[in-house]
Design a protein around this motif. Sequence first.
Motif, short mmCIF file in Angstrom:
data_model
loop_
_atom_site.label_atom_id
_atom_site.label_comp_id
_atom_site.label_asym_id
_atom_site.label_seq_id
_atom_site.Cartn_x
_atom_site.Cartn_y
_atom_site.Cartn_z
N PRO A 108 0.81 -1.22 0.00
CA PRO A 108 0.00 0.00 0.00
C PRO A 108 0.85 1.27 0.00
N THR A 109 0.56 2.17 -0.91
CA THR A 109 1.21 3.47 -0.98
C THR A 109 0.19 4.47 -1.51
N PRO A 110 0.20 5.72 -1.07
CA PRO A 110 -0.81 6.68 -1.51
C PRO A 110 -0.81 6.86 -3.03
N ASP A 111 -1.97 7.17 -3.56
CA ASP A 111 -2.10 7.42 -5.00
C ASP A 111 -1.25 8.64 -5.37
N TRP A 112 -0.82 8.71 -6.61
CA TRP A 112 0.09 9.78 -7.02
C TRP A 112 -0.03 10.09 -8.50
N ARG A 113 0.59 11.20 -8.90
CA ARG A 113 0.74 11.58 -10.29
C ARG A 113 2.13 12.15 -10.48
N LEU A 114 2.75 11.85 -11.62
CA LEU A 114 4.02 12.45 -12.02
C LEU A 114 3.71 13.65 -12.90
N VAL A 115 4.24 14.82 -12.56
CA VAL A 115 3.92 16.04 -13.33
C VAL A 115 5.20 16.72 -13.78
N SER A 116 5.08 17.52 -14.84
CA SER A 116 6.24 18.23 -15.36
C SER A 116 5.96 19.71 -15.61
N ASN A 117 4.81 20.19 -15.17
CA ASN A 117 4.52 21.63 -15.25
C ASN A 117 3.38 21.97 -14.30
N ALA A 118 3.10 23.27 -14.17
CA ALA A 118 2.09 23.73 -13.22
C ALA A 118 0.69 23.28 -13.62
N GLU A 119 0.41 23.25 -14.93
CA GLU A 119 -0.92 22.84 -15.38
C GLU A 119 -1.18 21.38 -15.02
N GLN A 120 -0.19 20.52 -15.21
CA GLN A 120 -0.36 19.12 -14.82
C GLN A 120 -0.53 18.98 -13.31
N GLY B 292 -7.35 15.45 -4.98
CA GLY B 292 -8.06 16.18 -3.95
C GLY B 292 -7.15 16.87 -2.95
N ALA B 293 -7.76 17.60 -2.04
CA ALA B 293 -7.02 18.35 -1.02
C ALA B 293 -7.09 17.62 0.33
N PRO B 294 -5.99 17.71 1.11
CA PRO B 294 -4.68 18.28 0.75
C PRO B 294 -3.92 17.36 -0.21
N MET B 295 -2.99 17.93 -0.95
CA MET B 295 -2.12 17.16 -1.84
C MET B 295 -0.67 17.55 -1.53
N ILE B 296 0.20 16.56 -1.48
CA ILE B 296 1.63 16.80 -1.25
C ILE B 296 2.34 16.91 -2.60
N VAL B 297 3.14 17.96 -2.75
CA VAL B 297 3.94 18.16 -3.96
C VAL B 297 5.41 18.18 -3.54
N ALA C 142 2.80 27.63 -7.35
CA ALA C 142 3.92 27.90 -6.44
C ALA C 142 4.54 26.60 -5.93
N ALA C 143 3.70 25.61 -5.65
CA ALA C 143 4.20 24.33 -5.15
C ALA C 143 5.05 23.64 -6.21
N ALA D 248 9.15 22.69 -5.97
CA ALA D 248 9.66 21.32 -6.13
C ALA D 248 10.57 21.19 -7.35
N SER D 249 10.22 21.87 -8.44
CA SER D 249 10.99 21.73 -9.68
C SER D 249 12.34 22.43 -9.61
N LYS D 250 12.57 23.24 -8.57
CA LYS D 250 13.90 23.82 -8.36
C LYS D 250 14.91 22.73 -8.05
N TYR D 251 14.43 21.62 -7.50
CA TYR D 251 15.31 20.54 -7.05
C TYR D 251 15.31 19.34 -7.97
N ASP D 252 14.27 19.20 -8.80
CA ASP D 252 14.17 18.03 -9.68
C ASP D 252 13.19 18.34 -10.81
N PRO D 253 13.54 18.01 -12.06
CA PRO D 253 12.59 18.23 -13.16
C PRO D 253 11.36 17.32 -13.07
N GLU D 254 11.50 16.20 -12.35
CA GLU D 254 10.35 15.31 -12.14
C GLU D 254 9.75 15.60 -10.77
N VAL D 255 8.46 15.91 -10.76
CA VAL D 255 7.78 16.30 -9.53
C VAL D 255 6.67 15.31 -9.24
#
Length: 323
Positions: A121-133, A142-147, A169-170, A174-181
């Motif tokens: 078991p691990t929380p659901d997630w999404r891999l994103v590469s920009n603010a729109e994603q 849903g809220a809250p969401m960890i980025v 902003a989130a 995050a993307s300051k440290y890694d291109p994959e968020v």
Amino acid sequence: MNGFASNIDAKALGKVAVLMGGRSAEREVSLMSGQGVLEALLSRGVDAHAFDPAERHLDELLKEGFARCFIALHGRYGEDGTVQGALELLGIPYTGPGVMASSIAVDKIMTKRIWRFEGLPTPDWRLVSNAEQTRTAFEALGAPMIVKPAREGSSIGMAKVMSAEECEAAYALASKYDPEVLCEQFIAGDETTCAVLGEGVSARALPVIRIVAPEGNYDYQNKYFTDTTQYHCPCGLPEGEEAEIQRLVERAFRTLGCRGWSRADIMIRASDRKPFLLEINTSPGMTSHSLVPMSARAAGISYEALCLGLVAGASLDGVRKSQ
């Protein structure tokens, strides 16, 4: 585990390098971890020396006759398989998981993919590469969401998002440290962590620690530089819950092919008391605020014995040496 590190001949370990510092965003924490380990090993009679890979070339380890390394590096260039690979080429045994396990575990997304495939078991997630994603992920999770960055530790670059307006902003942080968020579903409930020592079927979990941070915010500052965060060990959870978490963490450790030691973070959902694996750290902190030494003490293992036992178990991929 009271016999951990018993009957170890410190002199037989040879010259030991404590790798600390490095070039990651966690350099400051690594220096604190490394200094603690160095002092502990010296107190047990080990011929131990500080070695900062950010200031010295690793091939100096071979030239100066180091027999093994204690990896007290955190994050990139130390916990991601790169230093492990270099030490494999040099033929110098090191503490903690090998190249593959280290490279997978530092990547939270790859780790979650493997755990999910194995039914852990691990929380659901999404891999994103920009603010729109990121906003699209927020709509799904849903809220809250960890980025957070996919390959950082110590809560560096992490944010808790409560509204769609906060996504940009989130993501920028995050993307300051890694291109994959990584955008991750937030699990409300008890925050816990559990360490594992050993290898393969003999690997065993240490006592679980329950963490109570100010306003539930267990961030970089509250992890290392404040005394307001509470750590409960014994954890105070029902015995069955603690045993279940320990079994889960041992499975997570073995599934990734870890060895030596690691520490997994787990959230227990308040609504049904179901545990969820968040991530696993293959070179855990060893500072005065760190959790593995705390859990080890509860199991009857002193900080000094922990360090000695770990460095005595240093090995190379495919090579196991008994001490």
